[in-house]
Enzyme design. Structure first.
Site, PDB file in Angstrom:
ATOM      1  N   ARG A 232       0.845  -1.186   0.000  1.00  0.00           N
ATOM      2  CA  ARG A 232       0.000   0.000   0.000  1.00  0.00           C
ATOM      3  C   ARG A 232       0.883   1.240   0.000  1.00  0.00           C
ATOM      4  NH1 ARG A 232      -3.314  -2.935  -1.572  1.00  0.00           N
ATOM      5  NH2 ARG A 232      -5.364  -3.409  -0.705  1.00  0.00           N
ATOM      6  N   HIS A 280      -0.850  -0.409  -9.817  1.00  0.00           N
ATOM      7  CA  HIS A 280      -1.484  -1.344  -8.860  1.00  0.00           C
ATOM      8  C   HIS A 280      -1.905  -2.639  -9.574  1.00  0.00           C
ATOM      9  CE1 HIS A 280      -3.811  -1.455  -4.802  1.00  0.00           C
ATOM     10  NE2 HIS A 280      -3.625  -2.684  -5.239  1.00  0.00           N
TER      11      HIS A 280
END
Ligand code: NDP
Ligand code: OXD
Length: 317
Positions: A232, A280
């Site tokens: 993250r 991502h």
């Protein structure tokens, strides 16, 4: 009772998820054609919803469903759900556990590590300049790779890296034992990080891990270290990372996740010469495999049976 599928938030990115939503709907219906699944925001009867399947939902969205019993995260991470200050207290939370996702992650991190060890960007540049320099490979000191987080994904990644005869270290809350990997428990952070020539984050984002990588901790890495963040964005203080790259403390970074996603066009990371950016994608949720866990968990929910991937919401992962 029925399920609501909530993918993406209203302001930025719901449209891009439509192909994913269509495929997931199709796969779930194949497994159980009798389930009623409604796509948020087109829900006919919010009172009938007892389960939400969600990825990056808007805060407050779950308050629309007074009889919600469980939220199934469409990701392995759950920070995108736990960030909501108005989560219904009665609803349980599960996350995806999919060995296929660990394989994807191992392939991505392996590629990133090999790009550093094999100096891929440097040789691409030599090719562009039509230069032949074999001796560039002579200076190739052994590098140690350290994985922060040794859960479903980190353990698989550590084993794959170790299997390439690369010295591999791992760090996690509890002491782990992984064949051939030097594992450290969380109170040995300094001993761990001081050895990591390549540092990989596979930590969940929690109150304890937020901004764990900052100027102070990055300075503990060996000079010239490379950071790979695939968990993250907020594990890292982005401005501190950029400073460490610019000062030469770090030689590079491979970043798949960011504090703000999609990464804004004016974010300097896009064009930083020492940074590789991917959107991502290091381990994407696969509708054709995760549909099994989702359907099994929905049946378990109806029958008060244990749920796969149940999250400890106090711990945050
Ligand atoms: P797990 O919950 O299985 O593993 C988390 C690991 O982190 C555990 O080993 C845990 O230790 C360790 N950990 C947690 N908090 C701390 C802490 N404060 N200090 C030290 N270690 C800590 O998660 P997964 O492996 O399934 O996934 C990891 C993360 O990867 C997800 O949370 C998600 O954010 C990210 N992800 C990113 C994807 C992408 O495409 N970029 C795709 C999928 C996931 P212990 O085992 O002792 O509890
Ligand atoms: C996840 C992710 O958490 O895709 O699964 O990031």
């Amino acid at each position: 009772m029925s399920i609501v599928l909530i993918c993406g938030n209203g302001t930025t990115d719901r449209d891009q998820y439509q192909p994913f939503i269509d495929l997931l709907n199709e796969q779930i219906r194949k497994l159980n054609p009798n389930l009623t699944i409604e796509d948020w925001p087109n829900v006919k009867d919010p009172n009938a919803i007892d389960c939400a399947i969600a990825w990056m939902p808007d805060n407050g969205v779950f308050s629309n469903f007074p009889h919600l019993k469980s939220i199934f995260s469409l990701g392995a991470g759950v920070d995108h759900i736990l960030k909501d200050p108005n989560l219904p207290a009665q609803a349980s939370l599960t996350r995806i556990i999919d060995p296929g996702m660990a394989t994807q992650m191992a392939q991505y991190v392996t590629a990133a590590v090999l790009n550093v060890l094999l100096k891929t960007p440097y040789f691409a540049e030599l090719q562009r300049k039509k230069e032949w320099n074999r001796m560039a490979m002579l200076a190739r000191p052994p590098k140690k790779v350290g994985i922060m987080g040794l859960g479903q994904l980190g353990a698989k990644v550590a084993t794959c890296i170790k299997n390439m005869d690369i010295q591999t270290l791992g760090w996690s809350t509890s002491q782990k034992h992984i064949d051939g990997v030097e594992c450290y428990a969380s109170n040995h952070f300094d001993t761990f990080i001081q050895q990591c020539d390549i540092l990989v984050s596979l930590l969940p984002l929690t109150k304890d891990t937020k901004h764990l990588l900052n100027t102070d901790t990055l300075n503990k890495l060996p000079d010239g270290a490379h950071v790979i963040n695939v968990s993250r964005g907020d594990i890292v203080v982005e401005t501190d990372l950029i400073k460490s790259l610019d000062s030469g403390k770090l030689s590079g970074a491979t970043l798949d996740v960011f504090s703000t996603e999609p990464l804004p066009a004016n974010n300097p990371l896009w064009q930083h010469p020492k940074v590789t950016v991917t959107p991502h994608v290091s381990a994407i949720t696969n509708p054709t495999t995760v549909c099994h866990q989702l359907v099994d968990n929905y049946h378990a929910l109806q029958n008060n049976l244990p749920l796969i991937g149940l999250v400890d919401t106090h711990r945050g992962y």
